[in-house]
Design an enzyme around this catalytic site. Structure first.
Site, PDB file in Angstrom:
ATOM      1  CG  ASP A  95      39.746  43.687  42.497  1.00  0.00           C
ATOM      2  OD1 ASP A  95      39.704  42.598  41.903  1.00  0.00           O
ATOM      3  OD2 ASP A  95      40.396  43.864  43.548  1.00  0.00           O
ATOM      4  NE  ARG A 124      34.189  40.469  40.180  1.00  0.00           N
ATOM      5  CZ  ARG A 124      34.980  40.882  41.154  1.00  0.00           C
ATOM      6  NH1 ARG A 124      36.158  41.420  40.868  1.00  0.00           N
ATOM      7  NH2 ARG A 124      34.595  40.781  42.406  1.00  0.00           N
ATOM      8  NE  ARG A 176      36.085  44.232  43.947  1.00  0.00           N
ATOM      9  CZ  ARG A 176      36.337  44.953  45.051  1.00  0.00           C
ATOM     10  NH1 ARG A 176      35.641  46.052  45.292  1.00  0.00           N
ATOM     11  NH2 ARG A 176      37.252  44.575  45.918  1.00  0.00           N
TER      12      ARG A 176
HETATM   13  C1  S3P Z   1      44.160  41.086  45.694  1.00  0.00           C
HETATM   14  C2  S3P Z   1      44.631  40.767  44.447  1.00  0.00           C
HETATM   15  C3  S3P Z   1      43.772  40.633  43.268  1.00  0.00           C
HETATM   16  C4  S3P Z   1      42.400  41.248  43.498  1.00  0.00           C
HETATM   17  C5  S3P Z   1      41.819  40.889  44.824  1.00  0.00           C
HETATM   18  C6  S3P Z   1      42.733  41.346  45.958  1.00  0.00           C
HETATM   19  C7  S3P Z   1      45.119  41.187  46.815  1.00  0.00           C
HETATM   20  O1  S3P Z   1      43.597  39.254  42.987  1.00  0.00           O
HETATM   21  O2  S3P Z   1      41.513  40.847  42.473  1.00  0.00           O
HETATM   22  O3  S3P Z   1      40.554  41.511  45.009  1.00  0.00           O
HETATM   23  O4  S3P Z   1      44.748  41.722  47.879  1.00  0.00           O
HETATM   24  O5  S3P Z   1      46.267  40.740  46.658  1.00  0.00           O
HETATM   25  P1  S3P Z   1      44.618  38.436  42.027  1.00  0.00           P
HETATM   26  O6  S3P Z   1      45.926  38.480  42.657  1.00  0.00           O
HETATM   27  O7  S3P Z   1      44.033  37.062  41.956  1.00  0.00           O
HETATM   28  O8  S3P Z   1      44.548  39.160  40.712  1.00  0.00           O
END
Ligand code: S3P
Length: 439
Positions: free
Chosen positions: A320, A351, A392
């Site tokens: 992120d 992104r 973000r």
């Molecule tokens: C998250 C996992 C990530 C992240 C998201 C929050 C989570 O996504 O990008 O902001 O809380 O499990 P992905 O599992 O799709 O990578």
């Protein structure tokens, strides 16, 4: 929220980042505290809860399924757990706003309930891939209708789930967590193997609430039929939100900032590792463990950055944080190359493309590739960029203004409230010069 009652930021150039700041609570842990607290036996007390739109969407969904939840009030939430089988059919669809975490985790948690439920989201969430969760859930026996692989998701009542052995095709904590939550309702064992480590907040919280989970290297196993016990959850400050001030201090000469009580779970500290490789001056202090999660104060002082080849093993650990890291790369001497990050194309926005477009507008040579980007450090100019409703990206370009030759106008910023309520106030306190225009 994107589109209606929108906001734009005009961020004036210059500034030094200073002080001791506490950013809001961790988004991932806040979601999970509501989900597991709701299914627990007894009353769960949460402090440090993120009062951002994403976590509030999860909270509202459980209220709509009959869970009594008091708060949030200054980060405190009290959840009267209903037990594993106590959720009730909601009267309407569950609207989850911008929140991919809510939708993907709930699709697993609700796949085997005794009622039908439909999960919907905003424009961005409605365009995001959901087959990554519905395919393995179907293998477990769930009956879920997608809309061409995207939301809305219609979960049919009364599916009987069976445990599966599943190798995740991509490094995704959301998919892993979805399957572990479904696994609590499945007959037998559910085993998930990930191609690279991803955030493990679900596993930690399950264990903290007494639900047995076996972690063996990259494989996690859970068995259906156990229960969760209520507990106290102290949510640390979100390292993903702290990142904006870490990068801000790293690029603005004279800066010295301390971010207090930030979660430094090893599956989340890619941003620290990457900034260190770029030459940043970062110090951790007051390291302790709270509620099964490590935390620390993070102090960042300005130091000149250099471009690097970002190690691919850091990508899931900083997933992120790339929009902000791209700003660090734009201010670094030399070239920064990111590969192995195709997941960035299916976040709240694409992104890679959106950041490359904005950086190019500001005069930085940024070339998108299929799975990453190549950024040549340079001089950031002024201009008008579009965040595409991505929180973000909006905050990253705000930070870029510290080193810009003129003001940066950032459009479509209302969604900053999904993860970072109070961003503008804290940024002003820290030393950024942001003006907000309500549209
Ligand atoms: C998250 C996992 C990530 C992240 C998201 C929050 C989570 O996504 O990008 O902001 O809380 O499990 P992905 O599992 O799709 O990578």
């Amino acid at each position: 929220m994107s589109g209606e009652n929108n906001k734009k930021y005009i961020v004036h150039p210059g500034g030094v980042i200073q002080g001791e700041l506490r950013v809001p609570g961790d988004k991932s842990i806040s979601h999970r505290s509501i989900m597991l607290g709701a299914l627990a036996e007894g009353t769960t007390q949460v402090s440090g809860f993120l009062e951002g739109e994403d976590a509030l969407a999860t909270l509202a969904a459980f209220r709509a399924m009959g869970v009594e939840i008091i708060g949030p009030d200054k980060g405190k939430v009290t959840i009267h757990g209903v037990g594993m089988h106590g959720l009730k059919a909601p009267e309407a669809e569950l609207y989850l706003g911008n929140s991919g975490t809510s939708m993907r985790l709930l699709s697993g948690l609700l796949a085997a309930q005794g009622f039908e439920v439909t999960l919907t989201g905003d424009k961005s969430l409605s365009g995001r891939p959901m087959k990554r969760v519905t395919d393995p859930l179907a293998l477990m026996g769930a009956d879920i209708e997608t809309t061409d692989g995207k939301p809305p998701l219609k979960l049919k009542a009364g599916s009987q789930l069976e445990g599966i052995n599943y190798e995740l095709p991509m490094a995704s904590a959301q998919v892993k967590s979805c399957l572990l939550l479904a696994g609590m309702y499945a007959e037998g064992k559910t085993t998930v193997t990930e191609p690279a480590p991803t955030r493990d907040h679900t596993e930690r919280m399950l264990k903290g609430m007494g639900y047995p989970v076996d972690v063996n290297g990259s494989t996690v196993t859970i068995e259906g039929g156990h229960s969760l016990k209520a507990c106290e959850i102290d949510v640390p400050a979100d390292i993903s939100s702290a990142t904006f001030f870490m990068v801000a201090a790293a690029i603005a000469p004279g800066s010295d900032v301390t971010l207090k009580h930030v979660g430094i779970n090893p599956t989340r500290i890619g941003v620290i590792n990457i900034l260190n490789l770029m030459g940043a001056d970062i110090m951790l202090s007051n390291e302790e463990e709270t509620g099964g999660e490590p935390v620390a104060d993070i102090r960042v002082k300005y130091a000149p950055l250099k471009g690097i080849q970002i190690p691919e093993d850091q990508v899931p650990l900083a997933i992120d944080e790339f929009p902000a890291l791209f700003i660090a790369a734009a201010c670094a001497e030399g070239q920064t190359v990111l590969t192995g990050a195709e997941e960035l194309r299916v976040k709240e926005s694409d992104r890679i493309q959106v950041m490359a477009d904005g950086l190019e507008t500001l005069g930085i040579d940024a070339k998108p590739t299929e799975d990453g980007i190549v950024i040549q450090g340079g001089v950031i100019g002024s201009g008008e960029v579009d965040s595409h409703g991505d929180h973000r990206i909006a905050m990253s370009f705000a930070v870029a203004a510290l080193q810009a030759g003129g003001s940066i106008q950032i459009n479509d910023c209302a969604n900053v409230a999904t993860s970072f309520p109070g961003f503008v106030e804290l940024a002003l306190e820290a030393g950024l010069n942001i003006e907000v225009i309500d549209e």
